[in-house]
Design an enzyme around this catalytic site. Structure first.
Site, PDB file in Angstrom:
ATOM      1  CD  GLN A  89      56.455 157.355   2.149  1.00  0.00           C
ATOM      2  OE1 GLN A  89      57.537 157.157   1.618  1.00  0.00           O
ATOM      3  NE2 GLN A  89      56.147 156.836   3.325  1.00  0.00           N
ATOM      4  CB  CYS A 121      55.245 152.147   5.424  1.00  0.00           C
ATOM      5  SG  CYS A 121      55.025 153.503   4.253  1.00  0.00           S
TER       6      CYS A 121
END
Ligand code: ZN
Length: 190
Positions: A53, A101
């Protein structure tokens, strides 16, 4: 250092991250990456974050829940760094978890997760870790581990009609979900 968070559509989120060797983990560059991961997670109020990420396709993730404003019903989890984690789902019981998320801005959706997992991994210094997690914490670990396999929670949403913006989750779904979440937390304490 704060890092930009990759969002859905960035190919790094779709790569299978590679494992690390202990010598590589000990390098200052890798330790700095872990510091950056934690700082970026805290800054974004994430409950967890995986290295892909922030653009690094290696098998590392962090989890930390401390009175989290994004997920006020989540029990606290101390800061945990996992390297090369392996998750084993235990038992057959599942929980329909409304997930969000950092890489999928303003979207939540219902994902079926196992409520009991066994985790083996290294800590950030390469020491062996082995523990079990239950309840919502088990769901959090599964979400982060998915990122290491190139999966995002939207892939696991079976009923696409459950997708909701954060504002509409709060407006239409939060109350019922928090009731279910509280019942799970009452059973497992986490
Ligand atoms: Zn995520």
């Amino acid at each position: 250092m704060l890092k930009p968070i990759a969002t859905l559509g960035n190919p790094v989120l779709r790569q299978v991250a590679r494992p690390l060797e202990r010598a590589e983990l000990a390098l200052p560059e890798t330790q700095t990456l872990i510091d950056d991961l934690v700082e970026t997670m805290h800054h974004a109020n994430g409950a967890g974050i995986a290295a892909p990420q922030i653009g690094d396709s290696r098998r590392i993730f962090a989890v930390h829940v401390q009175d989290n404003p994004r997920y006020p019903y989540k029990p606290n989890i101390p800061l945990t760094i996992l390297v090369n984690p392996v998750l084993e789902l235990l038992g057959s019981e599942t929980f329909d978890n409304y997930e969000g998320c950092l890489s999928v801005p303003n979207l939540r959706g219902l994902v079926r997760r196992s409520v009991h997992v066994r985790i083996t991994a290294w800590d950030r210094h390469g020491n062996d870790l082995a523990f079990e997690a239950k309840g919502l914490a088990a769901c959090t670990y599964q979400h982060e581990n998915d990122h290491l396999d190139g999966l995002v929670f939207v892939d696991r949403v079976e009923d696409r009609k459950t997708f909701a913006t954060w504002a509409d989750f709060d407006r239409f779904h939060k109350e019922a979900f928090v009731e279910r979440a509280k019942a799970l937390v009452a059973r497992y304490g986490q």
